[in-house]
Design an enzyme around this catalytic site. Sequence first.
Site, PDB file in Angstrom:
ATOM      1  N   ASP A  24       0.051   4.150  11.041  1.00  0.00           N
ATOM      2  CA  ASP A  24       1.125   4.468  10.086  1.00  0.00           C
ATOM      3  C   ASP A  24       0.829   5.650   9.152  1.00  0.00           C
ATOM      4  OD1 ASP A  24       2.057   2.217  11.326  1.00  0.00           O
ATOM      5  OD2 ASP A  24       2.249   0.988   9.532  1.00  0.00           O
ATOM      6  N   LYS A 129       6.537   0.074  15.644  1.00  0.00           N
ATOM      7  CA  LYS A 129       6.424  -1.350  15.305  1.00  0.00           C
ATOM      8  C   LYS A 129       7.342  -1.671  14.133  1.00  0.00           C
ATOM      9  CE  LYS A 129       2.275  -0.671  12.396  1.00  0.00           C
ATOM     10  NZ  LYS A 129       2.703  -1.212  11.127  1.00  0.00           N
ATOM     11  N   CYS A 162      -0.767  -2.774   6.312  1.00  0.00           N
ATOM     12  CA  CYS A 162      -0.686  -2.672   7.785  1.00  0.00           C
ATOM     13  C   CYS A 162      -2.055  -2.642   8.453  1.00  0.00           C
ATOM     14  CB  CYS A 162       0.156  -1.477   8.169  1.00  0.00           C
ATOM     15  SG  CYS A 162       1.886  -1.740   7.710  1.00  0.00           S
TER      16      CYS A 162
HETATM   17  N1  TIU Z   1       1.965   0.768   6.774  1.00  0.00           N
HETATM   18  C1  TIU Z   1       1.987  -0.038   5.711  1.00  0.00           C
HETATM   19  O1  TIU Z   1       0.958  -0.389   5.155  1.00  0.00           O
HETATM   20  N2  TIU Z   1       3.246  -0.415   5.221  1.00  0.00           N
HETATM   21  C2  TIU Z   1       3.508  -0.701   3.912  1.00  0.00           C
HETATM   22  O2  TIU Z   1       4.628  -1.029   3.546  1.00  0.00           O
HETATM   23  N3  TIU Z   1       2.474  -0.559   3.044  1.00  0.00           N
HETATM   24  C3  TIU Z   1       2.493  -0.678   1.690  1.00  0.00           C
HETATM   25  O3  TIU Z   1       1.403  -0.626   1.097  1.00  0.00           O
HETATM   26  N4  TIU Z   1       3.621  -0.820   1.059  1.00  0.00           N
END
Ligand code: TIU
Length: 220
Positions: A24, A129, A162
């Site tokens: 991500d 995802k 994530c």
């Molecule tokens: N990729 C991921 O960690 N999604 C989130 O929403 N992370 C946050 O820390 N908000």
Amino acid sequence: MITVTADPFPFTFDPDHVALLCIDFQRDFMEAGGFGESLGNDVSRLRTTIEPTKRVLDLFRSQGWPVIHTREGHRPDLTDLFPSKRDRGNPSLRIGEEGPMGRLLVRGSAGHGIVPELAPVEGEVVLDKPGKGSFYATDLETILRARGITHLVVTGVTTEVCVQSTVREANDRGFESLILADCTGSYFPEFHESALAMFSAQGAIVGWVGTSDALLDAIP
Ligand code: TIU
């Protein structure tokens, strides 16, 4: 075999059975105007991950080892977005609403894309995802098992969201994870440190924690 200095003890992997996970690294989490900022976060905190992760990416590419990028996001019609996720928190903009980089966390919008510094190249897997974990509602496990991958080097954002969900999912499926501390990041430094400590506690109950330098030093 390659052995990397790590906590709580060295991480050993067979280079024929390793993959790099880049979780991500999306503009929506790492740049101003994205989803992360809409939640009230200081996104500049995540940008220290870019340079060390690029060095690890370059290593995997030069060795011909597999690289898998993930992106969190949703279909444009939002049919895969649970109300419980849409309504969580108190963001200035919600998932699917129009922001400066297009619709937040919607596949195809500019903000959903990976930051240019870490952009995928030809031949690398890009996995979309809908959730936090990279195994949930994706074919990641199938892709890893089809290639005989048993060991993961894990980078990405955010450490306690994530990345944490993904390494716990990996652990339950029998994969061994080395999480790189400098290639993972959080909006909350204390959560970053706590998550890393939780991974390696109790004799690597979830995985090993190392650094990009330790990994690079271990490669002959
Ligand atoms: N990729 C991921 O960690 N999604 C989130 O929403 N992370 C946050 O820390 N908000």
